[in-house]
Design a protein around this motif. Structure first.
Motif, PDB file in Angstrom:
ATOM      1  N   LEU A   1     -78.661 -14.897  -2.729  1.00 29.29           N
ATOM      2  CA  LEU A   1     -77.724 -15.543  -3.649  1.00 29.29           C
ATOM      3  C   LEU A   1     -77.339 -14.550  -4.732  1.00 29.29           C
ATOM      4  O   LEU A   1     -78.211 -13.912  -5.342  1.00 29.29           O
ATOM      5  N   ALA A   2     -76.038 -14.409  -4.961  1.00 33.29           N
ATOM      6  CA  ALA A   2     -75.531 -13.510  -5.998  1.00 33.29           C
ATOM      7  C   ALA A   2     -74.779 -14.319  -7.039  1.00 33.29           C
ATOM      8  O   ALA A   2     -73.921 -15.133  -6.706  1.00 33.29           O
ATOM      9  N   LEU A   3     -75.111 -14.110  -8.315  1.00 33.27           N
ATOM     10  CA  LEU A   3     -74.370 -14.689  -9.432  1.00 33.27           C
ATOM     11  C   LEU A   3     -73.620 -13.576 -10.140  1.00 33.27           C
ATOM     12  O   LEU A   3     -74.207 -12.547 -10.486  1.00 33.27           O
ATOM     13  N   ILE A   4     -72.318 -13.790 -10.332  1.00 37.87           N
ATOM     14  CA  ILE A   4     -71.438 -12.761 -10.885  1.00 37.87           C
ATOM     15  C   ILE A   4     -70.830 -13.268 -12.178  1.00 37.87           C
ATOM     16  O   ILE A   4     -70.445 -14.442 -12.291  1.00 37.87           O
ATOM     17  N   ASP A   5     -70.734 -12.378 -13.157  1.00 36.71           N
ATOM     18  CA  ASP A   5     -70.136 -12.735 -14.437  1.00 36.71           C
ATOM     19  C   ASP A   5     -69.153 -11.643 -14.841  1.00 36.71           C
ATOM     20  O   ASP A   5     -69.472 -10.450 -14.791  1.00 36.71           O
ATOM     21  N   LEU A   6     -67.939 -12.066 -15.219  1.00 32.35           N
ATOM     22  CA  LEU A   6     -66.951 -11.102 -15.712  1.00 32.35           C
ATOM     23  C   LEU A   6     -67.349 -10.626 -17.103  1.00 32.35           C
ATOM     24  O   LEU A   6     -67.568 -11.434 -18.002  1.00 32.35           O
ATOM     25  N   ASP A   7     -67.420  -9.346 -17.279  1.00 31.81           N
ATOM     26  CA  ASP A   7     -67.849  -8.786 -18.570  1.00 31.81           C
ATOM     27  C   ASP A   7     -66.763  -8.975 -19.636  1.00 31.81           C
ATOM     28  O   ASP A   7     -65.582  -8.739 -19.387  1.00 31.81           O
ATOM     29  N   HIS A   8     -67.221  -9.417 -20.814  1.00 28.67           N
ATOM     30  CA  HIS A   8     -66.346  -9.542 -21.992  1.00 28.67           C
ATOM     31  C   HIS A   8     -65.108 -10.406 -21.714  1.00 28.67           C
ATOM     32  O   HIS A   8     -64.005 -10.091 -22.172  1.00 28.67           O
ATOM     33  N   PHE A   9     -65.297 -11.477 -20.974  1.00 31.38           N
ATOM     34  CA  PHE A   9     -64.141 -12.313 -20.624  1.00 31.38           C
ATOM     35  C   PHE A   9     -63.557 -13.002 -21.862  1.00 31.38           C
ATOM     36  O   PHE A   9     -62.351 -13.226 -21.930  1.00 31.38           O
ATOM     37  N   LYS A  10     -64.387 -13.328 -22.813  1.00 29.74           N
ATOM     38  CA  LYS A  10     -63.877 -13.955 -24.036  1.00 29.74           C
ATOM     39  C   LYS A  10     -62.900 -13.035 -24.766  1.00 29.74           C
ATOM     40  O   LYS A  10     -61.878 -13.482 -25.307  1.00 29.74           O
ATOM     41  N   LEU A  11     -63.216 -11.745 -24.754  1.00 32.35           N
ATOM     42  CA  LEU A  11     -62.309 -10.790 -25.395  1.00 32.35           C
ATOM     43  C   LEU A  11     -60.977 -10.702 -24.650  1.00 32.35           C
ATOM     44  O   LEU A  11     -59.925 -10.472 -25.263  1.00 32.35           O
ATOM     45  N   VAL A  12     -61.035 -10.874 -23.332  1.00 34.73           N
ATOM     46  CA  VAL A  12     -59.792 -10.875 -22.543  1.00 34.73           C
ATOM     47  C   VAL A  12     -58.906 -12.030 -22.983  1.00 34.73           C
ATOM     48  O   VAL A  12     -57.699 -11.870 -23.206  1.00 34.73           O
ATOM     49  N   ASN A  13     -59.507 -13.216 -23.121  1.00 34.39           N
ATOM     50  CA  ASN A  13     -58.731 -14.376 -23.568  1.00 34.39           C
ATOM     51  C   ASN A  13     -58.186 -14.177 -24.982  1.00 34.39           C
ATOM     52  O   ASN A  13     -57.049 -14.553 -25.287  1.00 34.39           O
ATOM     53  N   ASP A  14     -59.002 -13.596 -25.838  1.00 34.45           N
ATOM     54  CA  ASP A  14     -58.578 -13.403 -27.230  1.00 34.45           C
ATOM     55  C   ASP A  14     -57.437 -12.392 -27.336  1.00 34.45           C
ATOM     56  O   ASP A  14     -56.514 -12.574 -28.149  1.00 34.45           O
ATOM     57  N   ARG A  15     -57.478 -11.333 -26.530  1.00 35.17           N
ATOM     58  CA  ARG A  15     -56.475 -10.279 -26.657  1.00 35.17           C
ATOM     59  C   ARG A  15     -55.215 -10.561 -25.837  1.00 35.17           C
ATOM     60  O   ARG A  15     -54.092 -10.335 -26.317  1.00 35.17           O
ATOM     61  N   PHE A  16     -55.393 -11.057 -24.600  1.00 36.19           N
ATOM     62  CA  PHE A  16     -54.248 -11.207 -23.704  1.00 36.19           C
ATOM     63  C   PHE A  16     -53.791 -12.661 -23.546  1.00 36.19           C
ATOM     64  O   PHE A  16     -52.735 -12.913 -22.973  1.00 36.19           O
ATOM     65  N   GLY A  17     -54.591 -13.601 -24.018  1.00 33.41           N
ATOM     66  CA  GLY A  17     -54.227 -15.003 -23.892  1.00 33.41           C
ATOM     67  C   GLY A  17     -54.923 -15.668 -22.711  1.00 33.41           C
ATOM     68  O   GLY A  17     -55.372 -15.007 -21.767  1.00 33.41           O
ATOM     69  N   HIS A  18     -55.014 -16.993 -22.769  1.00 34.52           N
ATOM     70  CA  HIS A  18     -55.728 -17.739 -21.729  1.00 34.52           C
ATOM     71  C   HIS A  18     -54.993 -17.707 -20.394  1.00 34.52           C
ATOM     72  O   HIS A  18     -55.630 -17.764 -19.334  1.00 34.52           O
ATOM     73  N   GLU A  19     -53.677 -17.598 -20.438  1.00 37.99           N
ATOM     74  CA  GLU A  19     -52.936 -17.531 -19.175  1.00 37.99           C
ATOM     75  C   GLU A  19     -53.279 -16.255 -18.427  1.00 37.99           C
ATOM     76  O   GLU A  19     -53.455 -16.269 -17.199  1.00 37.99           O
ATOM     77  N   ALA A  20     -53.388 -15.144 -19.150  1.00 38.27           N
ATOM     78  CA  ALA A  20     -53.794 -13.889 -18.518  1.00 38.27           C
ATOM     79  C   ALA A  20     -55.223 -13.990 -18.017  1.00 38.27           C
ATOM     80  O   ALA A  20     -55.566 -13.455 -16.950  1.00 38.27           O
ATOM     81  N   GLY A  21     -56.081 -14.691 -18.782  1.00 38.96           N
ATOM     82  CA  GLY A  21     -57.455 -14.888 -18.333  1.00 38.96           C
ATOM     83  C   GLY A  21     -57.520 -15.689 -17.054  1.00 38.96           C
ATOM     84  O   GLY A  21     -58.297 -15.368 -16.140  1.00 38.96           O
ATOM     85  N   ASP A  22     -56.682 -16.739 -16.945  1.00 35.24           N
ATOM     86  CA  ASP A  22     -56.650 -17.536 -15.715  1.00 35.24           C
ATOM     87  C   ASP A  22     -56.156 -16.707 -14.537  1.00 35.24           C
ATOM     88  O   ASP A  22     -56.677 -16.815 -13.416  1.00 35.24           O
ATOM     89  N   THR A  23     -55.153 -15.873 -14.793  1.00 34.72           N
ATOM     90  CA  THR A  23     -54.636 -15.006 -13.733  1.00 34.72           C
ATOM     91  C   THR A  23     -55.709 -14.037 -13.259  1.00 34.72           C
ATOM     92  O   THR A  23     -55.852 -13.774 -12.056  1.00 34.72           O
TER      93      THR A  23
END
Length: 283
Positions: free
Chosen positions: A156-178
């Motif tokens: 079983l592998a669990l994966i987490d995107l690094d610094h995803f909160k910063l992605v939402n803060d800088r590029f917006g939630h739509e970019a985060g969803d993409t």
């Protein structure tokens, strides 16, 4: 409907018995008329009474059997509708001719098809993540039951995107969803048909590798981690996307919950060590 409502006092819960009773009474009208005529005229003819009585009994038996047979499609349609209302698969539905019963069966066929389609759509929605199209936790659990039906090595592998909160803060939630959708596509493209992938929650994903040793799974995840880090089309060339991963081996479905806890601990170690790396759970 007036006659139907007016006769509800006869066998209130058994419509077919009501029809049989009315037909039984109708069949005996000739016998009753013959008896009344002979009683009124005073001339009794025993042979005539015997013939009329025999014909009445024969007609009654035939009528009861024939009506019972004619009502069987209605009973079948009623049972099918009850099965549909209970969310069960109705099975094979008979077809009728172009009459009242045939149109009733056609309606049951339409209702069964619409119900099956609606149930399948609801099951799909309940087991899949609407954003990425991947399985959600419920769907992952169900798929894992099939993948781990036989004991054997699995990971079983669990994966987490690094610094995803910063992605939402800088590029917006739509970019985060993409970004989440693109990562989901990348995960599915790199998996075997037997592997199971799901959105674990938020920016976390889970992969199940059946019939796989932990070292083999690590090579797969290291290759995937490197390809994600080098892919400049996921977000922005000036903002590399990286992921951290925790791996935990297991051998059966009963170990899945424990493996998820161990993989989560390994994922935490990977992030604490600087992210963008793969860690195997400690034995």
């Amino acid at each position: 409907m007036r006659f139907y409502n007016a006769t509800t006092f006869l066998f209130r819960r058994h419509y077919e018995w009501r029809i049989l009773f009315i037909c039984f009474f109708a069949v005996h009208v000739p016998l009753l008329a013959t008896l009344a005529f002979q009683a009124f005229s005073g001339g009794w003819s025993v042979p005539t009474l015997i013939v009329v009585l025999g014909a009445t009994l024969a007609g009654t038996i035939f009528g009861v059997l024939a009506i019972h047979g004619l009502l069987s499609p209605i009973r079948k349609a009623t049972n099918l509708l009850r099965a549909i209302q209970a969310g069960e698969h109705p099975g094979a539905i008979p077809t009728g001719s172009d009459d009242l019963v045939g149109r009733l069966l056609d309606g049951v066929i339409v209702a069964a098809h619409e119900s099956s389609t609606r149930i399948a759509r609801l099951e799909t929605l309940s087991e899949h993540d609407p954003l990425t199209g991947l399985l959600n936790r419920r769907g992952f659990r169900k798929a894992a039951e099939c993948a781990l039906s036989r004991p054997g090595n699995a990971v079983l592998a669990l994966i987490d995107l690094d610094h995803f909160k910063l992605v939402n803060d800088r590029f917006g939630h739509e970019a985060g969803d993409t970004l989440l959708r693109k990562l989901a596509q990348a995960l599915e493209a790199d998996l075997r048909r037997s592997d199971v992938c799901c959105r674990w929650g938020g920016e976390e994903f889970a992969l199940l590798f059946p019939d796989t040793l932990v070292d083999e799974a690590r090579l797969v995840m290291e290759r995937l981690r490197a390809s994600i880090a080098l892919d400049t089309g996921l977000l922005d060339e000036a903002w590399p996307v990286t992921l951290s991963c925790g791996l935990a081996p297991l051998r059966s479905l009963t170990e899945l919950d424990e493996a998820s806890r161990r993989a989560d601990a390994a994922l935490y170690e990977a992030k604490e060590a600087g992210r963008n790396r793969v860690r195997i759970a400690r034995s």
